[in-house]
Write a protein that holds these residues in place. Structure first.
Motif, mmCIF file in Angstrom:
data_model
loop_
_atom_site.group_PDB
_atom_site.id
_atom_site.type_symbol
_atom_site.label_atom_id
_atom_site.label_comp_id
_atom_site.label_asym_id
_atom_site.label_seq_id
_atom_site.Cartn_x
_atom_site.Cartn_y
_atom_site.Cartn_z
ATOM 1 N N SER A 16 0.836 -1.197 0.000
ATOM 2 C CA SER A 16 0.000 0.000 0.000
ATOM 3 C C SER A 16 0.875 1.254 0.000
ATOM 4 N N SER A 19 2.495 1.653 -3.379
ATOM 5 C CA SER A 19 1.477 2.177 -4.281
ATOM 6 C C SER A 19 1.316 3.688 -4.099
ATOM 7 N N HIS A 43 -4.759 0.524 -5.125
ATOM 8 C CA HIS A 43 -4.316 1.095 -3.848
ATOM 9 C C HIS A 43 -5.406 0.942 -2.785
ATOM 10 N N LEU A 46 -5.692 -2.757 -1.656
ATOM 11 C CA LEU A 46 -4.587 -3.105 -0.752
ATOM 12 C C LEU A 46 -4.849 -2.549 0.646
ATOM 13 N N THR A 47 -5.319 -1.310 0.703
ATOM 14 C CA THR A 47 -5.568 -0.665 1.988
ATOM 15 C C THR A 47 -6.718 -1.338 2.741
#
Length: 125
Positions: A16, A19, A43, A46-47
């Motif tokens: 993250s 990214s 992003h 992923l977060t």
């Protein structure tokens, strides 16, 4: 199971952050890629998974924000980090402010990472 979850959480946090760095670089170089929806969605995914793994770890450790100081700091700093990343991607920012905000945002991320590694509050401990 715990070890795998910790490694997954750390990996997601690093991905993250990478990214974020890539998207910030695109912003500094005035690349059209900074507006790329796919990069933003990756992003965000992923977060979200990083936050899910964090919540799962909290349950496994029986430690929670607003109960344990280090998790309260981590959560508070994560909210500030998220806000600063949103500010950073405002296209109307001057370059000098963007650079300063980038440095601050990276510092916040490193502080979050350090707190998570040590399980000790750094700012209000």
């Amino acid at each position: 199971m715990y070890t795998l979850l910790v490694k997954t959480h750390v990996t997601l946090a690093l991905l993250s952050f990478i990214s974020f760095i890539i998207r910030a670089w695109w912003g500094f170089s005035h690349s059209a890629l900074v507006e790329n929806k796919f990069a933003l969605v990756i992003h965000q995914i992923l977060t979200v998974f990083m936050l899910i793994s964090a919540g799962t770890l909290c349950i496994m450790l029986d430690q929670f924000p607003f109960v344990n100081g280090w998790l309260t700091e981590k959560l508070s700093l994560f909210i500030v980090y998220a806000f600063s990343t949103m500010l950073l991607f405002q296209l109307t920012l001057k370059r000098r402010i963007r650079v300063l905000l980038m440095i601050v945002t990276c510092g916040i991320w490193l502080t979050i990472f350090t707190i998570g590694k040590a399980h000790t509050p750094l700012l209000f401990g």
